[in-house]
Motif scaffolding. Sequence first.
Motif, PDB file in Angstrom:
ATOM      1  N   PHE A  12      16.569  33.350  27.997  1.00  0.00           N
ATOM      2  CA  PHE A  12      16.815  32.597  26.757  1.00  0.00           C
ATOM      3  C   PHE A  12      16.105  31.259  26.872  1.00  0.00           C
ATOM      4  CE2 PHE A  12      20.323  35.471  27.347  1.00  0.00           C
ATOM      5  CZ  PHE A  12      20.522  36.009  26.083  1.00  0.00           C
ATOM      6  N   GLU A  13      15.613  30.774  25.756  1.00  0.00           N
ATOM      7  CA  GLU A  13      14.883  29.503  25.767  1.00  0.00           C
ATOM      8  C   GLU A  13      15.458  28.534  24.739  1.00  0.00           C
ATOM      9  OE1 GLU A  13      10.578  31.644  26.753  1.00  0.00           O
ATOM     10  OE2 GLU A  13      10.998  30.906  24.739  1.00  0.00           O
ATOM     11  N   PRO A  14      16.689  28.118  24.915  1.00  0.00           N
ATOM     12  CA  PRO A  14      17.311  27.262  23.908  1.00  0.00           C
ATOM     13  C   PRO A  14      16.776  25.833  23.952  1.00  0.00           C
ATOM     14  CG  PRO A  14      18.744  27.471  25.801  1.00  0.00           C
ATOM     15  CD  PRO A  14      17.583  28.386  26.052  1.00  0.00           C
ATOM     16  N   GLY A  15      16.716  25.224  22.794  1.00  0.00           N
ATOM     17  CA  GLY A  15      16.413  23.795  22.696  1.00  0.00           C
ATOM     18  C   GLY A  15      17.508  23.158  21.863  1.00  0.00           C
ATOM     19  N   VAL A  16      17.402  23.378  20.551  1.00  0.00           N
ATOM     20  CA  VAL A  16      18.360  22.844  19.583  1.00  0.00           C
ATOM     21  C   VAL A  16      19.814  23.076  19.998  1.00  0.00           C
ATOM     22  CG1 VAL A  16      19.252  23.147  17.237  1.00  0.00           C
ATOM     23  CG2 VAL A  16      16.789  23.077  17.614  1.00  0.00           C
ATOM     24  N   ALA A  17      20.132  24.306  20.410  1.00  0.00           N
ATOM     25  CA  ALA A  17      21.524  24.667  20.690  1.00  0.00           C
ATOM     26  C   ALA A  17      22.134  23.775  21.768  1.00  0.00           C
ATOM     27  CB  ALA A  17      21.613  26.136  21.107  1.00  0.00           C
ATOM     28  N   TYR A  54      11.342  22.244  26.504  1.00  0.00           N
ATOM     29  CA  TYR A  54      10.993  20.828  26.638  1.00  0.00           C
ATOM     30  C   TYR A  54      10.683  20.160  25.306  1.00  0.00           C
ATOM     31  CZ  TYR A  54      10.885  20.155  31.717  1.00  0.00           C
ATOM     32  OH  TYR A  54      11.239  19.984  33.030  1.00  0.00           O
ATOM     33  N   LYS A  55       9.987  20.863  24.443  1.00  0.00           N
ATOM     34  CA  LYS A  55       9.508  20.187  23.239  1.00  0.00           C
ATOM     35  C   LYS A  55      10.648  19.728  22.327  1.00  0.00           C
ATOM     36  CE  LYS A  55       9.186  23.805  19.792  1.00  0.00           C
ATOM     37  NZ  LYS A  55       9.362  25.112  20.437  1.00  0.00           N
ATOM     38  N   THR A  56      11.803  20.373  22.438  1.00  0.00           N
ATOM     39  CA  THR A  56      12.913  20.037  21.544  1.00  0.00           C
ATOM     40  C   THR A  56      13.436  18.624  21.799  1.00  0.00           C
ATOM     41  OG1 THR A  56      13.522  22.364  21.522  1.00  0.00           O
ATOM     42  CG2 THR A  56      15.170  20.823  20.704  1.00  0.00           C
ATOM     43  N   ASN A  57      13.445  18.236  23.066  1.00  0.00           N
ATOM     44  CA  ASN A  57      13.855  16.880  23.438  1.00  0.00           C
ATOM     45  C   ASN A  57      13.545  16.695  24.916  1.00  0.00           C
ATOM     46  OD1 ASN A  57      15.310  14.593  24.391  1.00  0.00           O
ATOM     47  ND2 ASN A  57      16.749  14.764  22.686  1.00  0.00           N
ATOM     48  N   ALA A  89      17.772  16.953  18.376  1.00  0.00           N
ATOM     49  CA  ALA A  89      16.698  17.942  18.361  1.00  0.00           C
ATOM     50  C   ALA A  89      15.532  17.497  17.487  1.00  0.00           C
ATOM     51  CB  ALA A  89      17.236  19.278  17.851  1.00  0.00           C
ATOM     52  N   TYR A  90      14.360  17.509  18.063  1.00  0.00           N
ATOM     53  CA  TYR A  90      13.144  17.155  17.329  1.00  0.00           C
ATOM     54  C   TYR A  90      13.238  15.764  16.705  1.00  0.00           C
ATOM     55  CZ  TYR A  90      12.453  22.092  18.094  1.00  0.00           C
ATOM     56  OH  TYR A  90      12.349  23.323  18.692  1.00  0.00           O
ATOM     57  N   THR A  91      13.878  14.838  17.386  1.00  0.00           N
ATOM     58  CA  THR A  91      13.935  13.455  16.903  1.00  0.00           C
ATOM     59  C   THR A  91      13.216  12.537  17.898  1.00  0.00           C
ATOM     60  OG1 THR A  91      16.129  13.363  17.901  1.00  0.00           O
ATOM     61  CG2 THR A  91      16.040  13.625  15.524  1.00  0.00           C
ATOM     62  N   GLY A 150      14.081  31.116  21.842  1.00  0.00           N
ATOM     63  CA  GLY A 150      15.140  30.181  21.462  1.00  0.00           C
ATOM     64  C   GLY A 150      15.485  30.370  20.000  1.00  0.00           C
ATOM     65  N   GLY A 151      15.978  29.298  19.386  1.00  0.00           N
ATOM     66  CA  GLY A 151      16.292  29.385  17.967  1.00  0.00           C
ATOM     67  C   GLY A 151      17.744  29.718  17.678  1.00  0.00           C
ATOM     68  N   PHE A 152      18.628  29.379  18.605  1.00  0.00           N
ATOM     69  CA  PHE A 152      20.061  29.650  18.393  1.00  0.00           C
ATOM     70  C   PHE A 152      20.749  28.433  17.772  1.00  0.00           C
ATOM     71  CE2 PHE A 152      18.544  31.736  22.190  1.00  0.00           C
ATOM     72  CZ  PHE A 152      18.837  33.062  21.925  1.00  0.00           C
TER      73      PHE A 152
HETATM   74  C1  LIG Z   1      10.434  25.824  20.191  1.00  0.00           C
HETATM   75  C2  LIG Z   1      10.571  26.926  21.138  1.00  0.00           C
HETATM   76  C3  LIG Z   1      11.816  27.217  21.712  1.00  0.00           C
HETATM   77  C4  LIG Z   1      13.085  26.466  21.378  1.00  0.00           C
HETATM   78  O1  LIG Z   1      13.470  26.610  20.070  1.00  0.00           O
HETATM   79  P1  LIG Z   1      14.844  25.927  19.535  1.00  0.00           P
HETATM   80  O2  LIG Z   1      14.811  26.188  18.078  1.00  0.00           O
HETATM   81  O3  LIG Z   1      14.759  24.474  19.885  1.00  0.00           O
HETATM   82  O4  LIG Z   1      15.962  26.610  20.229  1.00  0.00           O
HETATM   83  C5  LIG Z   1      11.863  28.274  22.621  1.00  0.00           C
HETATM   84  N1  LIG Z   1      10.764  28.982  22.945  1.00  0.00           N
HETATM   85  C6  LIG Z   1       9.553  28.727  22.404  1.00  0.00           C
HETATM   86  C7  LIG Z   1       8.386  29.538  22.806  1.00  0.00           C
HETATM   87  C8  LIG Z   1       9.409  27.688  21.496  1.00  0.00           C
HETATM   88  O5  LIG Z   1       8.199  27.433  20.962  1.00  0.00           O
END
Ligand SMILES: *Cc1c(COP(=O)(O)O)cnc(C)c1O
Length: 405
Positions: free
Chosen positions: A258-263, A47-50, A358-360, A222-224
Amino acid sequence: MKNRYEKLQTIQTPAFILDKSRLEKNLDNMICSFEKHWKNIIIGYSYKTNSLPWLLKYMQSKGIYAEVVSPDEYALAKEIGYEDDKIILNGPYKSQESIKSVLLNGGILNIDAIEEAKYVVELSKEFNNLKVGVRINFDLEKYAPSETLMGKESGRFGFNIENGSFEDVLQLLKNNGVDIVGLHSHVSTKTKSLNVFRESAKMISKLIKKYNLNLDYIDIGGGFFGDKPTNAPTYEEYILAIKNELKEIDDSKTALIFEPGVALAASAFQYICKVFDEKIHKDFNIILTDGSIMQIDAQMNNRKFPYNVISKDKGSTSDLKQIVSGFTCMEKDRFIYIDKNAQKLKKDDYIELLFTGAYTLNFTPLFIQFLPNVYVYENDKYYLVRKKWGAKEYMINNSTELELK
Ligand SMILES: *Cc1c(COP(=O)(O)O)cnc(C)c1O
């Protein structure tokens, strides 16, 4: 057929535009690649990504879990219509109400620090068979030199393995009959490399063996990279690197989360602003727009977004450097620098910045101008999904009187 310029005239700038087909493609591509190599997959959208509500609802319609990291985000997931069993509750700051609700209703809770563990233990006196995940923390920098965000200072989330905190919390939970059903590792890195995920998976595998854990899930965070125009790893390469470290795990039994945001979000959004004036200072041309760096890079990380100019007619070439500037009164509100001999920007041109999802939106402050419009673009049409905030919205929940309540 209207051309692009004419179509843009139907929207009010500045605005974020979510390209639905791009979002769909990002998500389908991810699901398809991951499912090819692991039977039991769960994707939780960060959620926090957008956290644009339209986007969150879209994710829900696709069966995606809500990955939330605060009481407000948890409440937002509920507002969108999520039940607890599709919520992943993460992060250092959780309310006891959300912990309890997620635990008792089949959601996923990854505990981050000791007070949460103690609260779960307290709950276990009243409720049987509580199942939790534990977020791990280890010296990733040692295995992935120069890749982590904090380097030698180390990450601040989860329970540290090297100093025994992780083992302590396992004991505490076990001794009180709380099941440890998941391990969670999310790390912020500069590189998003395969190596980072390999090392996380390797550590998880080691812990499973050492503590003889029987897990419902492994949450890899996340972080892909998404569909970046670089030679970034593909989703298939990511999951194969992870899977290779988890050979002893039965993929029909243990889910991979998996917890993608940015991707998913980054490339699906564009930010559009419009030129309304220009002036020459020294030997450069200052282009005045209704956009701002505060809406796309509020932290001033000097993010460079690819961009396009959309003009009614081509116009001339500029023999000066051009600086695209924003609506605020900050000197630093300059977000594109253009060398001379490029197309000369002029009044009523649109500037479209790409990869702005992402993050905007969530970092946009209420500074000078309030939150901009957001449109969803589908089949050649723009649908307004968040109307610009004006003074009225800004005043919500404020009082200009002193009243005791
Ligand atoms: C920020 C965060 C994500 C998402 O990271 P992205 O870089 O946006 O993919 C996933 N899991 C946790 C716990 C986070 O804090």
